[in-house]
Scaffold this active site. Sequence first.
Site, PDB file in Angstrom:
ATOM      1  N   ASP A 120       0.702  -1.217   0.078  1.00  0.00           N
ATOM      2  CA  ASP A 120       0.096   0.189  -0.088  1.00  0.00           C
ATOM      3  C   ASP A 120       0.708   1.143   0.104  1.00  0.00           C
ATOM      4  OD1 ASP A 120      -1.324  -2.397   1.085  1.00  0.00           O
ATOM      5  OD2 ASP A 120      -2.968  -1.113   1.487  1.00  0.00           O
ATOM      6  N   LYS A 121       1.710   1.391   0.969  1.00  0.00           N
ATOM      7  CA  LYS A 121       2.499   2.740   0.966  1.00  0.00           C
ATOM      8  C   LYS A 121       3.576   2.703   0.436  1.00  0.00           C
ATOM      9  CE  LYS A 121      -1.169   3.498   3.283  1.00  0.00           C
ATOM     10  NZ  LYS A 121      -1.352   1.995   3.398  1.00  0.00           N
ATOM     11  N   GLU A 444      -6.637   3.207   8.522  1.00  0.00           N
ATOM     12  CA  GLU A 444      -7.624   2.696   7.960  1.00  0.00           C
ATOM     13  C   GLU A 444      -8.614   2.015   8.913  1.00  0.00           C
ATOM     14  OE1 GLU A 444      -5.293   1.440   3.894  1.00  0.00           O
ATOM     15  OE2 GLU A 444      -5.778  -0.254   5.262  1.00  0.00           O
ATOM     16  N   SER A 470      -9.570   0.864   3.892  1.00  0.00           N
ATOM     17  CA  SER A 470      -8.743  -0.049   3.199  1.00  0.00           C
ATOM     18  C   SER A 470      -9.044  -0.160   1.695  1.00  0.00           C
ATOM     19  CB  SER A 470      -8.776  -1.257   3.827  1.00  0.00           C
ATOM     20  OG  SER A 470      -8.464  -2.396   2.956  1.00  0.00           O
TER      21      SER A 470
END
Length: 562
Positions: A120-121, A444, A470
């Site tokens: 994700d990041k 999230e 999310s």
Amino acid sequence: MRSDETKKGAERAPHRSLLKALGITDEEIEKPFVAVVNSWNEFVPGHAHLDRIADAVKAGVRSAGGTPFEFNTIAICDGIAMGHEGMKYSLPSREVIADSIELMIQAHRMDAMVMIPSCDKIVPGHLMAAARLDLPAVVVTGGAMCPGFIGDEYADLISVFEGVGAYKTGKISKEELRNLEELACAGAGSCAGLFTANTMACVTEALGMSLPECATCHAVDAKKLRIAKKSGMQIVELLRKKITAGGILTKKAFENAIVVDMAIGGSTNTALHLPAIASEAGIKLDLKTFDELSRVTPNIVSLRPGGNYFMLDLDRAGGIPAVMHRLKEKLNLGCLTVTGKSMGDDLKKIRIINPGKNREVIRTLDNPYSREGGIAVLYGSLASKGAVVKQSAVAPKMLVHKGKAKVFESEEKANKAIMEKKIKRGDVVIIRYEGPKGGPGMREMLEATSALAGMGLLDSVALVTDGRFSGGTRGLCIGHVSPEAAEGGPIALVEDGDIIEIDVPNRKIELAVPKVELNKRKFKAPKPKINAGYLSRYLKSVSSANEGAILPSHTSRYHTGR
């Protein structure tokens, strides 16, 4: 070459001596130095296999006449960090990743980079560094996890999260929950649906920063290793042609990325990450651009969590090249990509190996899942600077909703109430003080949304937060509410029983309380939840969610212009 600063001339004999201590030969010293920026670690399933991909990249670099040097960045698994204090560190890690890459590349005067992120990041962190440094760069995203298989059906991590809610309400047994736990996550790769990690991989390819077919090629597919080798070879070609990330990451390229994002129904987190990457490239990208492009871009792909297909289906249907081929009339085809050619030239070479799956998974523009894109930006008295919802994952009957607020000051308190069955049909759950500053870190809320889904409440309950959701979230879940509660935004003044009015088609989110009454409610600035360490520094300078939750000092110092 930049690396000449570390290796040319008599005065650099000490530097060459240190390189030779690594086993580097004179012949290798003469060649371009290519950084292989790897996020491999043994903690994150999406990264566990990246060591093999790095080996393939390095083989490609060597075969094309470069000398590779590998180093690592950190990587946080959002799934393991979910639902507790650990999630506060996920989004802030994006800036640390970008900074660490800058430090290594600048200190060692590397000539070019092949970046190997997943999840994700980490993908946006790598892209932020690429934009900031403006060197030749190619991104090899790690690939999706294959879906699990349980009871003659595919499953993924979201199946497990939602299984918890189902178990709590007696819909499944303890043994069935155990089966989900054992079988849903099949091995290495980013979770199998179109959650944030895989959305960012797709967006990276749409930006032109990955070779064609990279985004949907799965972690265990041998094709991923071939793409990695070709990426290693291609970075040397980009260096020869002096094509840098700055020449690829243009305003029109970001528009292409958003169009693809809307067409596939990607994660709302792209509304944080794309503005942050663009900022590093010296480009302002605001929420209005997302909404404007969403209104004119049909949603033609429906993957988990909004639909029933998985990344595996999208890959078999032709991946992002096939999606972009469908969208040709809406794209800026003149944009340069890491192939060294234009997006239009790349799309001329597209091969559809599985026509039946292509027509089934990737719809045509005249037969979309919906006439608008996957993300909508809402404004109103509860969010004057904007809020974001994944409208492609909302049940049609919930697109317009009105209900009484149930207010919680943290994710933990909301989760406790949900598990204790205190949320009723029609409620609007407000989770506040979870924004970039208030969290800090903008957590999230997947645990909350998945529990409601498992309990069968997502067709009647809305969630609204100044935190975020999310990419695996589905339902009427509205995040990024700006201004956030910690900055005195209206969400800080909501009380239990207030009426919240949501109208996604008309982009409205209203707190139906008279201004006279709101003026009576006093905002009291909260004390910081964290007073030491990285997060205490982060909350003092991070910007609002509607601006990408960026650190203002993180602007591109090295790019040569657009």
